[in-house]
Design an enzyme around this catalytic site. Structure first.
Site, PDB file in Angstrom:
ATOM      1  N   TYR A 139      -3.596   2.913   8.281  1.00 45.75           N
ATOM      2  CA  TYR A 139      -4.779   2.080   8.486  1.00 45.75           C
ATOM      3  C   TYR A 139      -5.690   2.678   9.548  1.00 45.75           C
ATOM      4  CZ  TYR A 139      -2.010  -1.083   5.668  1.00 45.75           C
ATOM      5  OH  TYR A 139      -1.251  -1.611   4.662  1.00 45.75           O
ATOM      6  N   TYR A 174      -3.590  -2.191 -10.425  1.00 44.86           N
ATOM      7  CA  TYR A 174      -3.497  -2.045  -8.968  1.00 44.86           C
ATOM      8  C   TYR A 174      -2.574  -3.125  -8.378  1.00 44.86           C
ATOM      9  CZ  TYR A 174      -4.962  -2.264  -4.081  1.00 44.86           C
ATOM     10  OH  TYR A 174      -4.960  -2.311  -2.713  1.00 44.86           O
ATOM     11  N   SER A 180       0.798  -1.241   0.000  1.00 44.17           N
ATOM     12  CA  SER A 180       0.000   0.000   0.000  1.00 44.17           C
ATOM     13  C   SER A 180       0.824   1.281   0.000  1.00 44.17           C
ATOM     14  CB  SER A 180      -0.942   0.028   1.210  1.00 44.17           C
ATOM     15  OG  SER A 180      -2.134  -0.593   0.851  1.00 44.17           O
TER      16      SER A 180
HETATM   17  N1  GLU Z   1      -2.312  -5.305  -2.177  1.00 44.21           N
HETATM   18  C1  GLU Z   1      -2.904  -5.178  -0.886  1.00 44.21           C
HETATM   19  C2  GLU Z   1      -4.421  -5.255  -0.952  1.00 44.21           C
HETATM   20  O1  GLU Z   1      -5.048  -4.676  -1.788  1.00 44.21           O
HETATM   21  C3  GLU Z   1      -2.443  -3.888  -0.288  1.00 44.21           C
HETATM   22  C4  GLU Z   1      -2.870  -3.794   1.092  1.00 44.21           C
HETATM   23  C5  GLU Z   1      -2.004  -2.941   1.950  1.00 44.21           C
HETATM   24  O2  GLU Z   1      -0.783  -2.943   1.865  1.00 44.21           O
HETATM   25  O3  GLU Z   1      -2.637  -2.245   2.746  1.00 44.21           O
HETATM   26  O4  GLU Z   1      -5.034  -5.909  -0.174  1.00 44.21           O
END
Ligand code: GLU
Length: 304
Positions: free
Chosen positions: A240, A188, A63
């Site tokens: 987060y 993505y 992310s």
């Molecule tokens: N590729 C991950 C997802 O979409 C990234 C999540 C992250 O690093 O927060 O779940």
């Protein structure tokens, strides 16, 4: 205390915390990463590099890519981007769908998955080869031409990304995704699978500590006003659903990823990156968060 002395002291004290927590396993290819890595790098605006541990080992940025994708989208869209993505903390997990229905497909912010899918859609509209456009931007920011995405990691996520697919279809049903869902998801997943080291990421994020200008070439990458906005978003939404606690403990704009990396910055001073793959419940690296907390305590620096 100078940056390298602070890192040395962190290295002495962080050992018991390394490996505590869980390595992300919902992307199968990430599950095999050892939880026992720890690296940290600080790149000063004067070009000086301080580092410790596995600071030169590349890892999956996950992310953290959302930060750089947002920078690219803001460069092309400017403030009109906010018509499609909000800028409030969501108070929900990064992969939650719950607010999308009541908020008509407009994601709360660009750092949750829903918001990043809209940002990715913008890059798909603007670039012929959007996944490589991000890689090239990262190569330029870190001055490291060998940066790549890991095909196995991107394919592993792509094969298991039902939740992100559901989100993308739902957003598209509200008209807030303009390109085919499959294309947005491919792009993505490749962005998330880019691999970089702490030194490379600390260098790449430094322009946000320098009011949007590349500290070494002086190129304007973002206006001062947009750079300020990105820093504010990192502080409020970058770590987060524990961004409040992170701001309380660390006091720096930051963006984390489930690969265990966290980038942060001290305005007018440096870019920072720490990596340790074992995560807290919130999704942030356990040892990484602690190391950043130690760094601001030892140096007496923060944005407050
Ligand atoms: N590729 C991950 C997802 O979409 C990234 C999540 C992250 O690093 O927060 O779940």
């Amino acid at each position: 205390m100078d940056h390298q002395s602070a890192l040395n002291e962190i290295w002495q004290n962080i050992q018991p915390a390394i490996g505590r927590g869980k390595v992300a396993s919902y992307i199968p290819e990430l599950a095999s990463v050892s939880p026992n890595h720890f690296g940290m790098a600080v790149v000063g605006l004067d070009g000086r590099v301080a580092m410790v541990g596995d600071a030169c080992t590349r890892f999956s940025i996950q992310s953290i890519s959302k930060l750089f994708a947002l920078v690219m989208a803001l460069r092309s869209e400017g403030d009109s981007l906010w018509q499609r993505v909000g800028r409030e903390p969501s108070g929900t997990p990064f992969n939650s769908l719950i607010q999308l229905e009541s908020e008509q497909g407009k994601p709360r912010n660009p750092f949750i998955n829903a918001g990043a899918l809209v940002v990715t859609d913008i890059l798909c509209s603007r670039h012929l080869n959007p996944e490589m456009a991000l890689v090239e931007f990262l190569r330029k920011l870190s001055d490291e031409p060998t940066i790549e995405y890991n095909l196995a990691v991107s394919q592993s996520e792509r094969a298991t990304c039902d939740r992100n697919a559901a989100m993308a279809h739902f957003i598209r049903s509200f008209g807030n995704l303009h390109n085919p869902v499959e294309q947005v998801l491919d792009t993505y997943c490749r962005h998330c699978a880019v691999e970089m080291s702490c030194v490379e990421l600390a260098r790449a994020v430094s322009f946000l500590a320098h009011h949007g200008r590349n500290p070494w070439s002086d190129e304007v990458l973002l206006t001062q006003s947009l750079a300020k906005r990105i820093n504010a978003l990192m502080l409020t939404c970058g770590t987060y659903d524990s961004a409040g606690d992170f701001a309380f403990r660390v006091g720096l704009p930051a963006k984390s990823g489930v690969g265990g990396g966290i980038v942060a910055l001290i305005p007018n001073e440096c870019g920072i990156c720490v990596w340790s793959p074992a995560l807290e419940e919130s999704g942030n690296s356990h040892a990484g968060s602690l190391a950043l907390e130690m760094f601001t305590s030892l140096t007496g620096r923060s944005v407050f």
